[in-house]
Write a protein that holds these residues in place. Structure first.
Motif: not given
Ligand SMILES: NC(=O)c1ccc[n+]([C@@H]2O[C@H](COP(=O)([O-])OP(=O)(O)OC[C@H]3O[C@@H](n4cnc5c(N)ncnc54)[C@H](O)[C@@H]3O)[C@@H](O)[C@H]2O)c1
Length: 229
Positions: A9-13, A15-20, A39-41
């Motif tokens: 639906n959207s990216i988490s506020s 994000p655990r995998l930011e920049d990965k 992963f995308l979210s």
């Protein structure tokens, strides 16, 4: 997996995998689509790798976050093309998820045709070897580590005597796999103490945690206690 289930639906506020950047094999459907979607979210970008040139609704995912790579994981000539496809778009690579796999109908070993054994080993096992030759030199050159997630089955680390017995009765449906039936699910549930069958979403959540920096030294089975039986 349904279209709604696989589309984030959207990216988490937070994000655990930011920049990965990840490559998920077999991401065109099932578990791989669930993992990629999660992963995308969580801010990840990367390659949908599938031999099916028309993966389910994933092509409409968040613009710029994914690229489709159509290739066979069991073909050694596919692997040298994976990073040259990924890096020009995403500029880095952090997580490999070896998910693409096939099953054969549950039967005792002596009843499984040799060509079926060859097919399962070629698609499920050999790519683990090919993938090491691709990702390890890259991470070594960069002087950084990375994450490899290998999907398997609870059948892999332990003898499945009941599976063999089940396979001897052709009128009984095999477990999930080539034939996914309510009867097969009911049989599988008997062996899962927690009483729920794994879904692509559950796998996606688990894979996200395992791929994150928080799980650097962790290995674990997500199987509702099945491996403890
Ligand atoms: N479904 C189950 O009951 C179950 C149980 C235990 C383990 N697993 C494992 O989970 C993984 C995923 O299974 P699933 O249930 O999501 O299957 P699935 O059939 O729904 O999805 C597999 C995906 O991999 C792709 N694929 C298959 N062979 C490929 C190849 N040679 N090259 C590139 N892509 C290929 C398919 O096109 C498909 O999109 C497999 O490794 C499987 O062995 C599944």
């Amino acid at each position: 997996m349904s279209a709604n289930e696989s589309a984030p639906n959207s990216i988490s506020s937070n994000p655990r995998l930011e920049d990965k950047v990840s490559i998920v094999t077999g991401a065109g459907s099932g578990s791989g689509a669930g993992i990629l979607s999660k992963f995308l979210s969580e801010g990840c970008r990367g390659l949908i790798w599938d031999h099916n040139p028309n993966p389910v609704p994933l092509s409409s995912l968040l613009a710029g976050q994914v690229q489709i790579f159509t290739a066979d994981v069991s073909d050694p000539s596919s692997w040298p093309l994976a990073l040259p496809t990924c890096l020009p778009t995403f500029d880095k690579f952090d997580i490999l998820t070896n998910n693409a796999g096939v099953v054969h109908v549950a039967n005792p070993n002596e009843d499984v045709p040799e060509e079926e054994v060859d097919r399962v080993l070629r698609v499920n096992v050999k790519p683990l070897y090919f993938s090491a030759g691709t990702v390890v030199p890259y991470w070594s050159r960069k002087g950084e580590g990375g994450v490899v997630l290998n999907l398997s089955s609870t059948s892999a680390p332990r003898p499945r005597l009941r599976l063999a017995t089940r396979g001897l009765a052709p009128e009984v449906a095999p477990v999930l796999g080539d034939v996914d039936t309510p009867e097969g699910r009911a049989i599988a549930l008997v062996e899962i103490p927690i009483g729920r069958i794994c879904t692509p979403k559950i796998l996606g959540d688990a894979a996200c945690f395992l791929a994150s920096d928080e799980a650097a030294l962790l290995t674990v089975n997500f199987d509702g206690g099945r491996s403890l039986m």
